[in-house]
Design a protein around this motif. Sequence first.
Motif, PDB file in Angstrom:
ATOM      1  N   LEU A   1       0.838  -1.195   0.000  1.00  0.00           N
ATOM      2  CA  LEU A   1       0.000   0.000   0.000  1.00  0.00           C
ATOM      3  C   LEU A   1       0.872   1.243   0.000  1.00  0.00           C
ATOM      4  N   VAL A   2       0.671   2.133  -0.972  1.00  0.00           N
ATOM      5  CA  VAL A   2       1.346   3.423  -1.023  1.00  0.00           C
ATOM      6  C   VAL A   2       0.334   4.480  -0.614  1.00  0.00           C
ATOM      7  N   LEU A   3       0.482   5.016   0.602  1.00  0.00           N
ATOM      8  CA  LEU A   3      -0.456   6.013   1.096  1.00  0.00           C
ATOM      9  C   LEU A   3      -0.171   7.379   0.471  1.00  0.00           C
ATOM     10  N   ALA A   4      -1.110   8.299   0.643  1.00  0.00           N
ATOM     11  CA  ALA A   4      -1.017   9.595  -0.045  1.00  0.00           C
ATOM     12  C   ALA A   4       0.204  10.390   0.372  1.00  0.00           C
ATOM     13  N   ASP A   5       0.703  10.182   1.593  1.00  0.00           N
ATOM     14  CA  ASP A   5       1.834  10.978   2.080  1.00  0.00           C
ATOM     15  C   ASP A   5       3.170  10.258   1.948  1.00  0.00           C
ATOM     16  N   ALA A   6       3.222   9.162   1.208  1.00  0.00           N
ATOM     17  CA  ALA A   6       4.463   8.386   1.098  1.00  0.00           C
ATOM     18  C   ALA A   6       5.548   9.162   0.361  1.00  0.00           C
ATOM     19  N   ASP A   7       6.802   8.891   0.690  1.00  0.00           N
ATOM     20  CA  ASP A   7       7.934   9.364  -0.103  1.00  0.00           C
ATOM     21  C   ASP A   7       7.954   8.502  -1.365  1.00  0.00           C
TER      22      ASP A   7
ATOM     23  N   VAL B   1       3.438  -1.370   3.844  1.00  0.00           N
ATOM     24  CA  VAL B   1       2.769  -0.066   3.891  1.00  0.00           C
ATOM     25  C   VAL B   1       3.825   1.029   3.807  1.00  0.00           C
ATOM     26  N   TRP B   2       3.569   2.032   2.956  1.00  0.00           N
ATOM     27  CA  TRP B   2       4.533   3.114   2.759  1.00  0.00           C
ATOM     28  C   TRP B   2       3.891   4.456   3.105  1.00  0.00           C
ATOM     29  N   THR B   3       4.505   5.177   4.046  1.00  0.00           N
ATOM     30  CA  THR B   3       4.004   6.460   4.519  1.00  0.00           C
ATOM     31  C   THR B   3       5.119   7.184   5.259  1.00  0.00           C
ATOM     32  N   LYS B   4       5.047   8.525   5.289  1.00  0.00           N
ATOM     33  CA  LYS B   4       6.007   9.294   6.080  1.00  0.00           C
ATOM     34  C   LYS B   4       5.622   9.317   7.552  1.00  0.00           C
ATOM     35  N   ASP B   5       4.371   9.038   7.851  1.00  0.00           N
ATOM     36  CA  ASP B   5       3.854   9.058   9.220  1.00  0.00           C
ATOM     37  C   ASP B   5       3.912   7.634   9.791  1.00  0.00           C
ATOM     38  N   LEU B   6       4.925   7.337  10.600  1.00  0.00           N
ATOM     39  CA  LEU B   6       5.124   5.969  11.081  1.00  0.00           C
ATOM     40  C   LEU B   6       3.990   5.504  11.981  1.00  0.00           C
ATOM     41  N   ARG B   7       3.448   6.394  12.785  1.00  0.00           N
ATOM     42  CA  ARG B   7       2.312   6.001  13.622  1.00  0.00           C
ATOM     43  C   ARG B   7       1.123   5.611  12.745  1.00  0.00           C
ATOM     44  N   ARG B   8       0.897   6.370  11.719  1.00  0.00           N
ATOM     45  CA  ARG B   8      -0.182   6.054  10.785  1.00  0.00           C
ATOM     46  C   ARG B   8       0.083   4.720  10.091  1.00  0.00           C
TER      47      ARG B   8
ATOM     48  N   GLY C   1       0.419 -12.314   8.392  1.00  0.00           N
ATOM     49  CA  GLY C   1       1.283 -12.692   9.497  1.00  0.00           C
ATOM     50  C   GLY C   1       2.416 -11.722   9.739  1.00  0.00           C
ATOM     51  N   THR C   2       2.915 -11.081   8.688  1.00  0.00           N
ATOM     52  CA  THR C   2       3.925 -10.038   8.824  1.00  0.00           C
ATOM     53  C   THR C   2       3.498  -8.823   8.021  1.00  0.00           C
ATOM     54  N   VAL C   3       3.818  -7.649   8.548  1.00  0.00           N
ATOM     55  CA  VAL C   3       3.589  -6.387   7.844  1.00  0.00           C
ATOM     56  C   VAL C   3       4.856  -5.555   7.975  1.00  0.00           C
ATOM     57  N   ASN C   4       5.325  -5.002   6.869  1.00  0.00           N
ATOM     58  CA  ASN C   4       6.501  -4.152   6.858  1.00  0.00           C
ATOM     59  C   ASN C   4       6.076  -2.718   6.577  1.00  0.00           C
ATOM     60  N   VAL C   5       6.506  -1.789   7.417  1.00  0.00           N
ATOM     61  CA  VAL C   5       6.234  -0.377   7.179  1.00  0.00           C
ATOM     62  C   VAL C   5       7.507   0.247   6.616  1.00  0.00           C
ATOM     63  N   ASN C   6       7.392   0.789   5.417  1.00  0.00           N
ATOM     64  CA  ASN C   6       8.505   1.411   4.699  1.00  0.00           C
ATOM     65  C   ASN C   6       9.638   0.424   4.398  1.00  0.00           C
ATOM     66  N   GLU C   7       9.283  -0.809   4.162  1.00  0.00           N
ATOM     67  CA  GLU C   7      10.202  -1.829   3.673  1.00  0.00           C
ATOM     68  C   GLU C   7       9.367  -2.881   2.979  1.00  0.00           C
ATOM     69  N   ALA C   8      10.016  -3.696   2.168  1.00  0.00           N
ATOM     70  CA  ALA C   8       9.290  -4.666   1.349  1.00  0.00           C
ATOM     71  C   ALA C   8       8.920  -5.919   2.143  1.00  0.00           C
TER      72      ALA C   8
END
Length: 539
Positions: A284-290, A440-447, A458-465
């Motif tokens: 998922l690429v969120l609206a605020d992602a780099d 999930v890709w976003t600049k807001d880590l809490r989000r 089972g696993t989710v990566n934030v700002n990594e594959a």
Amino acid sequence: MTDITADAQAPGRNPAAPGGARTVASAVPAALVARLAKGVTATGEPELVHTTAPLTGERLASLPQSTPADVEVAYELARRAQRSWAALPVRRRAAVLLRFHDLLLKRQDEVLDLIQAETGKARLHAFEEVLGAALAARHYGRKASAYLKDRRRSGAVPVLTHAVEARRPKGVIGQISPWNYPLELSVGDALPAFVAGNAVVNKPDTQTALTALWARELLVEAGLPADLWQIVIGDGPVIGPAVVEHADYVSFTGSTRTGREVAQKAAARLVGASLELGGKNALLVLADADLDKAAEGAVRACFSSAGQLCISIERLFVHRSVADDFLRRFAERTRALRLGGGLAYGADMGSLVSERQLEVVTRHVEEAVKGGAKVLAGGQARPELGPLFFEPTILDGVTSEMSVCAEETFGPVVSVYRFDSEDEAVEAANATSYGLNSSVWTKDLRRGRAVAARLHTGTVNVNEAYAAAYGSVASPMGGMGDSGLGRRHGAEGILRYTEAQTIATQRLMPIGPSFGLDDARFAALFTTGLKAMKALGFK
């Protein structure tokens, strides 16, 4: 045809050896194959099974084929070895893993050659397997004693009951490992079983058996008793059931279809099993992602090991407001990837492993294009590079009736979908029977963490594959839904190979009428005691 380049296109050069690199034949000589083949449990004069190198199509190895009777022999040898191995202190067993860690890093070039020769993947992606196996060896080498130590538990009666939870090895683990990550998914899963005091009978995929045999040889050099790890080779429908039939526990990685069969056979024997199965993973690429970082991450997510990775991404959801900008960046990076088959670093992606994988990838892409999907990058096979090369491919406009929408492709193909709200994106990402990995890709880590918590994987990566979660070996890794049962890594990754045993010692008085108490007075006494323990906060 895209402008994907390959450093193997110069006239007169072997496509499998860009820049004059070593050939498969020179890296995997007959003498090495013969030596490793001695590690196969196969009696008498076994039939030979032949494998080919995906990069070139040439014959790679001829290996002895085990029979169901050989599987029985393997279990007999493993059981004898397991008894004395289990009697060793955990620290002695753990020391073997730590020596293996050092040997693996020191001699990694040997196994990198084998992994590339057997799978066709790029060397950097083969190195991911070395990383994974080394991380598992270090973690369980250091933490096994803590995971396996006896633990004091609350007794039935405070002070009077002493209760301890102990962990005992299952016995002999039946392990069936796949072709796509032949080092990490064979030895990486076997290491916690060994340090927990078990033996292993492993059936690797025949195509990638040399890598497993090399790992066994190295682990024996590190101090593992040779009979403790038995390797059998043969046709899956013949040898696989025999492995499950004799196992005290089953570890399986492979397709969901076969995983169901394994689970049924294990359940019929009342034997436990852990299963890592298929996936249709979402990013998922969120609206605020780099967008630059997200595009770079998506390339890793979708095309590592040519997409032949259970946790790679096949569905890409992009917020509509940034979709055009993101896809431009993503497609440019994808078109710039270098395809190559040399046994050296440099290529960004290698080949598929088999004609079967090539057929699935080709069918999914052609069907989608025929149905109106647009190819943003790739879309073609590249036979001039080798028999099984296919370009990394991005498809836009995929609809629900297309096979690529819901079926696992297991190749370098990703479908793009746009969304307007995070609720919509989460619902679409979860609209699958699979649940292995997501990103999930976003600049807001809490989000990002909040969105991650809503994804059914089972696993989710934030700002990594995928590497952040998979490489965090102290944390569990595995699937939900049709993606499997059980977990590797962390406490669950080693405790699954053990039986929990409670040893309770009663002091001074029994838990029953005594000291002249009749049944009614005993019941009244314990009723009062239970109320008191609740009031005092006992757990």
